[in-house]
Design an enzyme around this catalytic site. Structure first.
Site, PDB file in Angstrom:
ATOM      1  N   ASP A 228      -8.361  -7.570  42.285  1.00 45.05           N
ATOM      2  CA  ASP A 228      -8.623  -6.498  41.331  1.00 45.05           C
ATOM      3  C   ASP A 228      -9.415  -5.434  42.088  1.00 45.05           C
ATOM      4  O   ASP A 228      -9.995  -5.692  43.157  1.00 45.05           O
ATOM      5  CB  ASP A 228      -9.379  -7.008  40.095  1.00 45.05           C
ATOM      6  CG  ASP A 228      -9.229  -6.038  38.915  1.00 45.05           C
ATOM      7  OD1 ASP A 228      -8.867  -4.857  39.140  1.00 45.05           O
ATOM      8  OD2 ASP A 228      -9.491  -6.444  37.765  1.00 45.05           O
TER       9      ASP A 228
HETATM   10  C1  BGC Z   1      -8.714  -3.452  36.157  1.00 42.95           C
HETATM   11  C2  BGC Z   1      -7.291  -3.798  36.521  1.00 42.95           C
HETATM   12  C3  BGC Z   1      -6.589  -2.576  37.043  1.00 42.95           C
HETATM   13  C4  BGC Z   1      -7.361  -2.030  38.233  1.00 42.95           C
HETATM   14  C5  BGC Z   1      -6.744  -0.794  38.820  1.00 42.95           C
HETATM   15  C6  BGC Z   1      -9.448  -2.723  37.265  1.00 42.95           C
HETATM   16  O1  BGC Z   1     -10.640  -2.198  36.786  1.00 42.95           O
HETATM   17  O2  BGC Z   1      -9.416  -4.641  35.837  1.00 42.95           O
HETATM   18  O3  BGC Z   1      -6.609  -4.309  35.400  1.00 42.95           O
HETATM   19  O4  BGC Z   1      -5.276  -2.903  37.395  1.00 42.95           O
HETATM   20  O5  BGC Z   1      -8.675  -1.683  37.783  1.00 42.95           O
HETATM   21  O6  BGC Z   1      -6.873   0.269  37.949  1.00 42.95           O
END
Ligand code: BGC
Length: 742
Positions: A228
């Protein structure tokens, strides 16, 4: 290393492939033709940014279709429709230049308070897994990769970057990992995204058991794992654990750490080779699978969003068949609530989409009916704080409008500040302003239908018994307004069934005393008893059960047959549309194991199928269950011989037909050891024989141990202790000699 493109790379170049090239891309190495891939959110639309990048949904992105969120599409119970959604997302990704779309989000809704529940499908892992797999198959059919997230046990936003989810392995395997496992089995996802949180003390990103032992070695996942955004704190242990790609770019820090570790002899270069090959291979595979597409039919996608929104909407209540409304016959309709003209249709955070267009229900209703449509906004949406003069004026206008109409359609819901990525909710209530309007309207309106817009469930119990209808539309995407009009006037049925229970009170929910944790830990003390598994086990009343939802016709179920053995079951039931119009129902199969040696849920969803039938038509519905339907986790998947219940219903609490089957599980014998109790010896076929024939010879005083009364009193005592008390001089050796003879 054999990989053609990687053979001639330096260590530094290979390591550079394991961190993002930018905020939304992987790294490129031009001299050997390795291109960067674009990875972006997800999951219910394509969030392609061409200006300033961010992962919190703050800056703009290029227009794309805002499809209904997962809270909505989870309620469709329709894998075929989710596959079409995936295909549409794939087409938009291709045209917008996106190689991997960051979704689906398949975390289990552990508590209705999770601020991100709108991005997740369900409280049930089978429903989650089947829908997630369909979504992945759909998008990947276009040559665009999925990134199944957030792996794993990321069920809250509070302290999400650090908190340790403390859960036993059975809970993980049966509930929190099962959906991912189904997705790997059924759809070969290109990538996984690990979550921010820790699991039993170890960051998901550093969790070798999770990322390698379970995901790759057991399930056979053959794509790559990315982090993530910002989930990597220490690059080398994450790489060793199985985290191939760190996202976003770490501006060279990750690469330097990997190179340094190899040069110091702390990291084997082959680990770098394997991870780099995975990243490059997946991107190549996706390129090879690409279908030619240069344009998106945005109108068709908008129409698909509308179809999905109608299929997602759950009609909770329809007293006196108030819906559908005649479009061309009857007195005025009052449409009340700001949400009718300013829809709340998606959630806040990284999934935020810049929609291509936006339908509102008010205009859609006006376009559809020849009846007089009166409107009053009734409340201001975002405001918190004391009720002011403006509120009084809005309320009075709404009440007067309702009083002039035959029927009032009141649009209520959560303001966007109430639920979002990044924080959790603290209660389930609708805003006080909105509830005041409802109370005032109820005093004057002859008929009231409430239309709800919210990502996580809201408390309906304070008004449930006093309104005529409740239509839950979730956060239903850019075409949700049109879909509401379709449903109100019967052009489409409300197709949704609850993918999560609506509790009566927050105090009834399974996580009440274990939410959201403290001092860096959250205990999953309710174990596998989440959602209906909890409400059924603790015999609690609920407002609306898992699986519930009304359509515009009725169905009868008959002739349930179940052919079952240890490899699974074929469940067949005849479903008849007994109403006057075409419609769909979701046939839900639940399994129970009342004789289990461990605690098990009262019933668990094992399979389901949506069927659409013309009025008067019947269909023999066939649902196959896998062997896993009988099993629970006990240091491995294990099923026990005996009686199982198989039930078919239209919700977890509306079981239409049920039967029992006797299943003989081969090798269902618990191994005996030095600690085994008298009962366990007596349940073991050979152990029992041995005890009965040999015990008296081994020690005369032990002869009576296997008799009825003694067995009842002493059954739970280890055999070793019993023979010791009966006077054996060396109980340990005695029991070991018995074990040796088995
Ligand atoms: C989120 C993810 C997301 C990523 C990119 C993170 O803060 O938890 O779900 O894909 O950011 O935006």
């Amino acid at each position: 290393m054999n990989h053609p493109q990687l053979k001639n790379l330096t260590l530094e170049e290979k390591a550079s492939l394991l961190s993002g090239g930018s905020f939304w891309t992987s790294a490129a190495i031009e001299r050997v033709g390795i291109e960067a891939a674009t990875l972006t959110d997800g999951p219910h639309g394509v969030r392609k940014q061409d200006g300033q990048a961010d992962h919190l949904g703050i800056n703009d992105s290029l227009p794309s279709t805002a499809f209904p969120t997962a809270a909505a599409t989870g309620s469709t119970w329709d894998p075929e429709l989710l596959e079409r959604l995936g295909e549409a997302l794939g087409r938009e990704s291709r045209v917008l230049g996106v190689d991997v779309l960051l979704g689906p989000g398949v975390n289990i809704k552990r508590s209705p308070l999770c601020g991100r529940n709108f991005e997740y499908f369900s409280e049930d892992p089978i429903l989650t897994g089947k829908l997630g797999a369909a979504w992945v198959r759909g998008i990947q059919s276009q040559g665009v990769g999925a990134s199944v997230k957030h792996f794993a046990v990321n069920n809250q936003e509070t302290d999400r970057q650090r908190i340790s989810a403390e859960a036993d392995e059975r809970t993980l395997r049966e509930l929190y990992l099962r959906g991912y496992e189904i997705i790997v089995e059924e759809s070969r996802p290109a990538t996984f995204m690990c979550s921010y949180n820790r699991i039993n003390g170890v960051f998901a990103s550093e969790n070798r058991w999770l990322l390698t032992t379970v995901l790759r070695d057991e399930w056979g996942f053959d794509g790559y794992v990315m982090s993530d955004w910002g989930a990597v704190t220490d690059r080398v242990p994450t790489l060793e654990a199985g985290l191939d790609l760190e996202m976003p770019t770490s501006s060279g820090r990750g690469t330097a750490a990997i190179v340094d570790a190899v040069q110091r002899g702390q990291l084997d270069e082959s680990v770098v080779d394997v991870a780099a090959a995975r990243v490059v291979d997946v991107h190549e595979r996706l390129r090879a699978d690409r279908v030619e597409i240069t344009e998106v039919d945005w109108d068709a996608h908008h129409e698909l969003a509308r179809e999905l929104a109608a299929a997602s909407a759950v009609l909770l209540k329809n007293e006196g068949d108030i819906l559908p409304l005649p479009a061309d016959d009857g007195g005025p309709i009052a449409v009340l609530g700001e949400f009718a003209r300013s829809p709340r249709y998606q959630g806040a955070g990284s999934s935020h989409i810049n929609p291509t267009r936006l339908d509102d229900a008010l205009n859609a209703i006006r376009d559809r009916t020849s009846r007089t449509v009166l409107f009053a906004p009734a409340f201001a949406v975002e405001e918190e704080g004391p009720i002011a003069g403006d509120d009084e004026a809005l309320l009075a206008e709404a009440r007067d409008t309702a009083a002039q109409a035959d029927v009032t359609i009141l649009f209520l819901g959560l303001p966007s500040i109430d639920e979002s990525e990044g924080y959790d909710r603290t209660h389930l209530r609708l805003p006080a302003r909105q509830l005041r309007v409802l109370e005032a309207v109820l005093k004057v309106a002859p008929k009231v239908v409430v239309v709800l817009s919210n990502g996580g469930v809201v408390d309906v119990s304070s008004f449930d018994s006093r309104v005529d209808g409740i239509l839950e539309t979730w956060l239903s995407g850019q075409a949700g307004g049109g879909a509401v009009s379709d449903i109100l006037f019967g052009d489409r049925e409300p197709g949704g069934r609850l993918a999560e229970t609506i509790p009566l009170r927050l105090e009834d929910t399974p996580t009440l005393i274990n939410w959201p944790g403290a001092n860096g830990k959250v205990y999953y003390g309710e174990r596998i008893y989440v959602g209906y598994r909890w409400y059924d086990k603790t015999a609690r009343d609920v407002a609306y059960p898992f699986g519930h939802g009304l359509g515009y016709t009725s169905f009868a179920y008959s002739d349930l047959t179940v052919d079952a053995d240890h490899t699974g079951a074929r469940v067949q039931v005849t479903v008849t549309n007994t109403g006057s119009r075409r419609g769909a129902d979701v046939v839900q199969v639940y399994v129970a194991d009342p004789e289990a040696s461990v605690d098990r849920p009262v019933r668990e969803l094992a399979g389901f199928q949506k069927v659409t039938l013309e009025s008067g038509a019947s269909q023999r519905v066939v649902i196959d269950l896998p062997a896993r339907a009988w099993a629970f986790w006990d240091d491995g998947w294990r099923a026990e011989s005996g009686r199982f219940g198989v039930a078919v219903g239209t919700s977890s609490r509306d079981i239409r037909l049920s039967t029992e089957v006797e299943i003989a599980i081969p090798d269902d014998i618990r191994a005996l050891d030095e600690d085994s109790t008298l009962n366990e010896w007596m349940e073991h076929p050979e152990g029992r024989l041995l005890l009965e024939t040999e015990l008296a010879n081994l020690h005369p005083e032990a002869r009576n141990l296997t008799g009825g009364e003694t067995l009842r009193l002493a059954g739970s005592i280890p055999l070793r202790t019993l023979v010791g008390m009966a006077g054996a001089s060396d109980p340990g050796t005695l029991v070991n000699s018995l074990l040796a003879r088995l």
